[in-house]
Design an enzyme around this catalytic site. Structure first.
Site, PDB file in Angstrom:
ATOM      1  N   VAL A 166      22.719  21.491  10.256  1.00 51.20           N
ATOM      2  CA  VAL A 166      23.135  21.122   8.901  1.00 51.20           C
ATOM      3  C   VAL A 166      23.895  19.782   8.911  1.00 51.20           C
ATOM      4  CG1 VAL A 166      25.304  22.441   8.852  1.00 51.20           C
ATOM      5  CG2 VAL A 166      24.008  22.111   6.751  1.00 51.20           C
ATOM      6  N   ASP A 167      24.595  19.526  10.006  1.00 47.77           N
ATOM      7  CA  ASP A 167      25.338  18.261  10.155  1.00 47.77           C
ATOM      8  C   ASP A 167      24.378  17.063  10.076  1.00 47.77           C
ATOM      9  OD1 ASP A 167      27.425  16.547  10.718  1.00 47.77           O
ATOM     10  OD2 ASP A 167      27.692  17.179  12.794  1.00 47.77           O
ATOM     11  N   GLY A 179      24.397  28.724  13.827  1.00 50.17           N
ATOM     12  CA  GLY A 179      23.212  28.042  14.354  1.00 50.17           C
ATOM     13  C   GLY A 179      23.413  27.750  15.829  1.00 50.17           C
TER      14      GLY A 179
HETATM   15  P1  ADP Z   1      26.802  25.370  13.980  1.00 52.87           P
HETATM   16  O1  ADP Z   1      26.815  24.328  15.064  1.00 52.87           O
HETATM   17  O2  ADP Z   1      28.135  25.513  13.275  1.00 52.87           O
HETATM   18  O3  ADP Z   1      26.237  26.668  14.455  1.00 52.87           O
HETATM   19  P2  ADP Z   1      24.284  24.652  12.653  1.00 52.87           P
HETATM   20  O4  ADP Z   1      24.031  23.483  11.778  1.00 52.87           O
HETATM   21  O5  ADP Z   1      23.537  24.708  13.943  1.00 52.87           O
HETATM   22  O6  ADP Z   1      25.875  24.725  12.847  1.00 52.87           O
HETATM   23  O7  ADP Z   1      23.971  25.987  11.840  1.00 52.87           O
HETATM   24  C1  ADP Z   1      24.802  26.502  10.828  1.00 52.87           C
HETATM   25  C2  ADP Z   1      23.931  27.149   9.757  1.00 52.87           C
HETATM   26  O8  ADP Z   1      23.405  26.129   8.910  1.00 52.87           O
HETATM   27  C3  ADP Z   1      22.723  27.933  10.288  1.00 52.87           C
HETATM   28  O9  ADP Z   1      22.624  29.141   9.550  1.00 52.87           O
HETATM   29  C4  ADP Z   1      21.551  27.021   9.951  1.00 52.87           C
HETATM   30  O10 ADP Z   1      20.369  27.766   9.727  1.00 52.87           O
HETATM   31  C5  ADP Z   1      22.026  26.404   8.665  1.00 52.87           C
HETATM   32  N1  ADP Z   1      21.393  25.152   8.219  1.00 52.87           N
HETATM   33  C6  ADP Z   1      20.749  24.201   8.942  1.00 52.87           C
HETATM   34  N2  ADP Z   1      20.332  23.197   8.130  1.00 52.87           N
HETATM   35  C7  ADP Z   1      20.740  23.522   6.871  1.00 52.87           C
HETATM   36  C8  ADP Z   1      20.621  22.919   5.576  1.00 52.87           C
HETATM   37  N3  ADP Z   1      19.991  21.748   5.401  1.00 52.87           N
HETATM   38  N4  ADP Z   1      21.156  23.564   4.513  1.00 52.87           N
HETATM   39  C9  ADP Z   1      21.809  24.736   4.655  1.00 52.87           C
HETATM   40  N5  ADP Z   1      21.961  25.359   5.836  1.00 52.87           N
HETATM   41  C10 ADP Z   1      21.426  24.771   6.920  1.00 52.87           C
END
Ligand code: ADP
Length: 173
Positions: free
Chosen positions: A33-34, A119
């Protein structure tokens, strides 16, 4: 009146006052998501993040949303799941509270959370969602201005978990 809802969406498309970013402690971007938030917000977001000089696990920092439909991004750093005995639950709770604290301070009216830490950081979704919902509910129960919270889920499976916790799961017919 405050409200709570779960939605399946790409968080970068939500026109809320602030979206929350599951960042890493450098705040200099990453995957998941970042990465999606940085791509959608444009290069000025990275510039703004650089000026923040990182963020500790459980804490949160705010920037403008730049090209995003959301006015702000609240960056928080969730815990990496290490089996559950390294204080992960308390740290995850602190992430939600830190974001809500900033939202209150800035007098925001609407805020969308992704499922923090679930994630790449490996936090089991059921446990993480329980913490998210309990923490936000508790915060909204304290008398303050109204705040609309969206739990933004990326998959149908995650959405089903949040809906069950919120009591908004579609009824079987
Ligand atoms: P972390 O490193 O905190 O685990 P991640 O980005 O890998 O963060 O995942 C956190 C959550 O965000 C997961 O449930 C993932 O499926 C979700 N995610 C990834 N991309 C998006 C997006 N564009 N919008 C909303 N949620 C997302």
């Amino acid at each position: 009146m405050s409200s709570l809802r779960a939605l399946r969406a790409d968080i970068t498309t939500l026109a809320v006052d602030a979206i929350v970013n599951a960042a890493n402690s450098s705040l200099l971007g990453g995957g998941g998501v970042d990465g999606a938030i940085h791509r959608a917000a444009g290069p000025k977001l990275l510039e703004a993040c650089r000026a923040l000089a990182g963020c500790k696990t459980g804490q949160a920092k705010i920037t403008p949303g730049f090209r995003l439909p959301a006015s702000y991004v609240i960056h928080t750093v969730g815990p990496v799941w290490q089996g559950g005995h390294q204080g992960e639950a308390a740290l995850l709770e602190r992430c939600y509270l830190s974001c809500l604290h900033i939202a209150r301070e800035k007098r925001l009216r609407s805020l969308a959370f992704p499922s923090l830490s679930t994630g790449a950081y490996g936090y089991p979704i059921h446990q993480a969602a329980q913490i998210a919902v309990a923490c936000v509910r508790q915060c909204l129960s304290v008398k303050d201005g109204p705040l609309d919270i969206t739990f933004c889920c990326f998959s149908a499976a995650d959405l089903a978990i949040y809906e069950a916790l919120l009591g908004t799961a579609p009824q079987a017919v």
